[in-house]
Design a protein around this motif. Sequence first.
Motif, PDB file in Angstrom:
ATOM      1  N   LEU A 114      11.461 -28.387  61.633  1.00 56.01           N
ATOM      2  CA  LEU A 114      11.052 -28.228  60.235  1.00 56.01           C
ATOM      3  C   LEU A 114      12.237 -28.279  59.279  1.00 56.01           C
ATOM      4  O   LEU A 114      12.188 -28.966  58.262  1.00 56.01           O
ATOM      5  CB  LEU A 114      10.283 -26.920  60.046  1.00 56.01           C
ATOM      6  N   VAL A 157       3.521 -28.027  54.076  1.00 57.70           N
ATOM      7  CA  VAL A 157       3.875 -28.189  55.485  1.00 57.70           C
ATOM      8  C   VAL A 157       2.875 -27.444  56.356  1.00 57.70           C
ATOM      9  O   VAL A 157       2.617 -26.258  56.151  1.00 57.70           O
ATOM     10  CB  VAL A 157       5.294 -27.652  55.767  1.00 57.70           C
ATOM     11  N   VAL A 159       2.315 -26.669  60.458  1.00 54.17           N
ATOM     12  CA  VAL A 159       2.902 -26.728  61.789  1.00 54.17           C
ATOM     13  C   VAL A 159       1.773 -26.489  62.786  1.00 54.17           C
ATOM     14  O   VAL A 159       1.005 -25.530  62.645  1.00 54.17           O
ATOM     15  CB  VAL A 159       4.010 -25.663  61.967  1.00 54.17           C
ATOM     16  N   ILE A 168       4.680 -31.407  63.156  1.00 54.32           N
ATOM     17  CA  ILE A 168       4.767 -31.004  61.750  1.00 54.32           C
ATOM     18  C   ILE A 168       4.080 -32.081  60.913  1.00 54.32           C
ATOM     19  O   ILE A 168       4.314 -33.278  61.099  1.00 54.32           O
ATOM     20  CB  ILE A 168       6.237 -30.885  61.307  1.00 54.32           C
ATOM     21  N   LEU A 170       3.697 -33.048  56.909  1.00 61.10           N
ATOM     22  CA  LEU A 170       4.339 -32.766  55.626  1.00 61.10           C
ATOM     23  C   LEU A 170       3.763 -33.705  54.568  1.00 61.10           C
ATOM     24  O   LEU A 170       3.718 -34.914  54.769  1.00 61.10           O
ATOM     25  CB  LEU A 170       5.844 -33.007  55.787  1.00 61.10           C
TER      26      LEU A 170
END
Length: 191
Positions: A114, A157, A159, A168, A170
């Motif tokens: 991340l 974001v 996860v 991840i 985004l």
Amino acid sequence: MSQTSPAANRPGGYNRSFGGLVGAMIVMVVAVVLVWLALGLFRDDAEFEPTPIDYDASMAALADSGAALAYPETLPEGWRVNNLAYDPADPSFSLAMLTEDERFVGVYHGREDLEEVLARLVDDAATEEGSVELTDGDGGSATWQVFGDEGGDTAYVRVGDQRRNPVITLVYGSASDDQLREVVGSLLTVG
């Protein structure tokens, strides 16, 4: 009849001097500049128009191939895709778009750390601004962390896991919060 020859140390029949040399150089420079300007008058400035990307066909082909990705099901009216990339070795997917008002929106889906992803795509000084519960295009609700930077960029974001690996997702850019949330709300996850 006698023939006269040029004086010693004076080749040719004209006077050579430093002033004559400078004058000849000035005439040459002026001639080159005039030719350069004349050629420039008949030349158009090149405009670069990127090749349009067929978003629907590209995403259908990736989804049919079994690629692991998260992508917007449809693009809002007037948006265009600047770049679309999938790396099967990683695997990672990235999408770069411009909104109707020329604001940037990006989507990334992959296995990177991340902090590395935020530093590379948003800002190395991005700070967490909290979290929000959002529903994606699959109808699933998830907690999305919100990050921002001093330049006004925002990143959402998520996860999670995909194929038993951490992944991840985004959604980021300089677009408005509503536009970024619209992209989050249309995300489909496949693979």
